[in-house]
Design a protein around this motif. Sequence first.
Motif, short mmCIF file in Angstrom:
data_model
loop_
_atom_site.label_atom_id
_atom_site.label_comp_id
_atom_site.label_asym_id
_atom_site.label_seq_id
_atom_site.Cartn_x
_atom_site.Cartn_y
_atom_site.Cartn_z
N LEU B 626 41.39 21.75 2.76
CA LEU B 626 41.37 22.92 3.64
C LEU B 626 40.18 23.82 3.31
O LEU B 626 39.53 24.36 4.20
N ALA B 627 39.91 23.92 2.01
CA ALA B 627 38.88 24.85 1.57
C ALA B 627 37.49 24.21 1.58
O ALA B 627 36.53 24.82 1.13
N ASN B 632 33.10 23.65 9.18
CA ASN B 632 32.99 24.93 9.88
C ASN B 632 34.18 25.82 9.57
O ASN B 632 35.30 25.33 9.47
N GLY B 633 33.89 27.09 9.47
CA GLY B 633 34.96 28.06 9.30
C GLY B 633 35.61 28.03 7.95
O GLY B 633 36.73 28.49 7.77
N CYS B 634 34.91 27.49 6.97
CA CYS B 634 35.53 27.34 5.67
C CYS B 634 35.76 28.69 5.00
O CYS B 634 36.74 28.89 4.29
N LEU B 635 34.86 29.61 5.27
CA LEU B 635 34.97 30.89 4.57
C LEU B 635 36.25 31.62 4.98
O LEU B 635 36.96 32.15 4.12
N PHE B 672 35.74 26.89 -3.41
CA PHE B 672 35.76 28.35 -3.18
C PHE B 672 34.43 28.94 -3.61
O PHE B 672 33.98 28.71 -4.73
N SER B 673 33.80 29.67 -2.70
CA SER B 673 32.51 30.23 -3.05
C SER B 673 32.65 31.64 -3.62
O SER B 673 33.66 32.27 -3.45
#
Lengths: 603, 673
Positions: B626-627, B632-635, B672-673
């Motif tokens: 999921l992460a 796209n839209g990962c954040l 996770f950024s």
Amino acid sequence: MENSSSSCGSATSNSLDRLKMLYPFVNEEDTPLPRCWSSKDKYNFIGLSQNNLRVHYKGYGKTHKDAASVRATHPIPSACGLYYFEVKIVSKGRDGYALDVLVVKKFSHFHLLLVLCRYMGIGLSAQGVNMNRLPGWDKHSYGYHGDDGHSFCSSGSGQPYGPTFTTNDVIGCGVNLIDNTCFYTKNGHNLGTAFADLPSNLYPTVGLQTPGEIVDTNFGQSPFVYDIEDDMRELRARVASTILNYPIPDKQGHWEASLQRMIATYLVHHGYCSTAEAFARSTGQEFGEEVASIKNRQRIQRLVLSGRMGEAIETTQTLYPTLLDSRPNLLFLLKVRQFIEMVGGSDSEVRSTTNRSPKSQNSGSPSMSPNYGGFGTSQGAHSSLRSRSRSRSSSPGHSSVQTSVIQSTKAFSQHLNGSSATAASSDMQEETDNDVEMNGASQNGSHSGTGETLVDPGVKEDSILEMEVDVAGPSNCTRRQLCGGNQAAMERTLDFGKELQTLSVTLRRQHGKNDANKKMLRDAFSLLAYADPWKSPVSEQLDPVQREPVCAALNSAIMESHHLPRRPPMELAIGHARELLRLMAQNGLGSCAFANIDHLLQP
Amino acid sequence: MTKLIHSIMDVESCNSYVDNLYDVDSAKCLDAVIYIKNMIIGSNKAKNMIIQQGITPRLIQLLDDPIGGDDLKLEVIAVIGSLARGDENHIKSLTAAGVIPFLLNNVCASTNPQVIEFALRALQQLFQNEATKTDLLFADSRLVPQLLKLMPLSVCNQISVTSIFTNACKTSEHQAILCANGAVPALAALLNSPVGDVQLATLDAIASLCYQNQRVSALLTVSSFGGKSVTDHLVTLMARDRPVAMQLVAARCLTYLHRAGAICADDGKILYKTLPCLVRMCRKENRRTEKALGAETLAYLIEVDTELQRVASISDHLIQNLSLFLAKTRDNSSVQQLGVESIDEDAPASAKEVQNLKQAALRAFASLGANDEDIRKRIIETDQLMDHVVTGLTECGDHRVQLAAVRCLHSLSRSVQQLRTTFQDHSVWKPLMKLLQNADEDILAVASSTLCNLLLEFSPSKEPILESGAVELLCNLTRREDSALRLNGIWALMNMAFQAEQKIKIQILSSLGTDQVFRLLSDHEVGVVMKTLGLLRNLLSTKPHIDLIMAQHGRQIMQAVILILEGEHSPDVKEQALCILANIADGETAKEFIMSNEDVLRKLTNYMSHSNVKLQTAATFCIGNLAWNEDNGCLERQARLRELGVYRILQQLLCTNDATLFEKVKAALQQFS
């Protein structure tokens, strides 16, 4: 050779029984069983240890030229029927392969180079096959190889046969000497037939090719991993059914008739009179001999078997006047036996002096009736023994007769056991009983025509039989003395010996030298050289069993004189069969191992 | 002879006797019965006639009538016994008329041993027909004890009663009733009989009694007679000097005892006695019936034990000998044409014997090749074996041969190499697919599991099987009542879906239907549930497929997953469900199905802290997907996950001892950024 056999002989002495039990029909005097590896018949890369049962390789093991084999001390006797030995791989030797043997095997889609190590072969080979080879590579050599599981049948290239084998596996090799096939086992599992059409006289053989290889061998001295006895049971059943189902061309019941005749003649020959009569009645057989004649023979036989040789000779001369005259050697045989019985104290000649007198005057006289008359009347005191007896005036014998009679029964039953007719011994008792009844009833009826002499032996016979039936508990204490321990008897014996010597000289003069007679006489005389003949080296002669051949010889002579066969056909047939089995064993026919005549004769 | 019968069967005289049968005068009646008895002996024709005359009810009536006395009864039973020795129709008409209860009645009530003996023998004949219903014997609780009481009285009774037991004992209830009445010690005693026929009949009865029955088998193994255990008696009767028939049935008893768990495979009685005995039965010199029965029993003996299979495979040229069964059947016609008789028997093999041999050999091959690749290779190398298997599959006439052939194919299909080579060369899938179209359940079960193997991804048969309509067929299997068939169906679909093209996956889903998926997920067989989840996993792999399938069936699939996660299932099952979520999370657009579902997200976080490491790992893997920071839209997703405290949980999980879980946690944290 001596070396090896002596060393393994000592080692396997306690296992002799196991091998004998496995192969009971092998006559080891003619064909010894393989019991260990031969220290002579091997390539020098082979080392033996542990009583020549362990084999190890001590060569270079670089190429197949370093292969080495060893044969067992003896070839497999055909009379084994089914032979089996097991080899345990103690160590398969160093890892690595004999690199010179490159074999290209073609597979369906690709070629594969295989490096084979033919490190071990177990099998069979004939004498003289090169020992610098593994079993199977040469003519008359057969092997199963551990590296690839192939079988090698006198050829350098093997056939796919079984699984591979290695350390701790037990490989067995079985030779079926009936079908001449060979099978192997691995750890007790039968892998199936490997070779067929084997020649005879093959030796167990093992071949090694890699340093460090060690195998142990079980020639049967200890229990096998594989249940070979189950295989033997099957073969035995197979042979038995082959025999039983053997087709006999039998039209109009000839087969049955000849079997019945065989039995009838056997019964007649041995004087089983009533049984013979009953058998003849129920089977419609013709009687080859008159009943009276059978009974006469029976009487004589009983006398011989009870050691009463003097009376036996007298009776014979009375009943068959010309018989002994024309057979001086037989007469001599009888007289020598009489001498032995006198020494042993069984003959009436000596016994009569110890117990009673009437008999003594009549020595050598052919007229017997007075003897037996006296016999009967003087012993009334013993009539209590005859509780079941018929109301007749003749009375039973006396104690000294009892012992000898019982002895004769023993001898008889031994004889019967010897021919494995155990069931017949009880039959015999019954048979003699019957005879008594019959004699009692027909005493003066049927025999009256033949004269008094025939009647009297009948009386005497009765008294003997009475003993067999009614008296138990022999008292041997009195017997164990020279000539019954009586001085007069001793003298008479010596006199008789002199007569015998004279007879011998006469015989030699008339018929030329006869070594057998000479030896017989010498042996008999040597009995007197010992204080206690029963403990002497020649005591065997005193054994009641020794009466049997004499009895048989006399009976045969009587039969012959009546133009009847010397030996009953049944005994001839059995003798033939035994001889055929021996010939089969000699000629490599393994079925002989499972055709047990004694077994077949038993019910 | 025939003339004689004709004259005897002169219709008029016969009729008069039949009339006398109904006479009230018992003497006349007795004469008539005796006349009938003599007339029908050995003549099926006469038996036909007499049955057509309809005298059976009258015979029964006489049997039940005490007036006639035992003499009449004896003769009546003799007539019935004689009729029972006739053909199948005679037996059927007797049983249909209800003879059996009356005979049993006499067995119970009569005091005349001869009447009992005759009645038992007639019953023995009647029960020997497979069609005869035997429940009657067990319905009346007096009967079995009575039979056991009568059994020891005579040799005839021994044979009759044991034979009745052999044929009557058909279910585990029957076995239990016999056992409860003391049949085991009674039969054990008869093993010692000096009469071979009694021993043989007793062995048959023991085999019937212990077949697939653990309790009876266990009891038999601990029983003994005359100081010798029953199993030792059996081994004795298997000795090689015994008649072959006796060896064979003794081996059968020991086989059943082994398969019912009463004797281990490594027991010498099995490994060194029973196995070699049965292997020996397959030798070419034996009779055809012995060979067939021997091979069939052997197949059963070694069916599950690898070691027994290995030993059998090297024993006494078994594989070659079995292949001769087939070769002979194949060349039978040509052999006959040449006028060369087969070596084992003089008479040429009947069609039934040929089929028996064939099915026995195929079954034995199936058992031999069940586990060991080397043995499979040796079997396959057998001359023309695959041809025999393929023709066996297509033998529509003989169900047993078909079943044996498909079993053999199934064993061999476990070999990767065979799937790639021999199976392909022989196109075995064709007859197999044909067989699957309209076979009964026995065959379907084996055939469908064979199909499972053929659908493995490396199997070259996979493509053609798909093209021939396998999907529909397998989907139908999942709707069967037999759970084994459902399992095989769904299993095959799972294999089929593995790395399959998109169109196949769509085809599977549309033919199966989501309703059916739900039904399968609530199946009471765990295996079926697992394989259904496995199918979903295989369907949902590679991004484009995931997105497409989720776009079409997303709602239902999510429902299905939730169904499993909320249901009472083992961790293994739930792990599969979580893995499906992980696959969904791997999609592009499919991720939204999870992200938009608060409930599922919460469940995932809960599973991350679950006590079962496998579930933790699966849930973490899903979170990682999921992460995934390349999508796209990962954040936004990461932010949402942080909100739910996922990040914190991941950090806590870093101190896990489980290596796999640690890897997944690390991978997830890296996203996770």
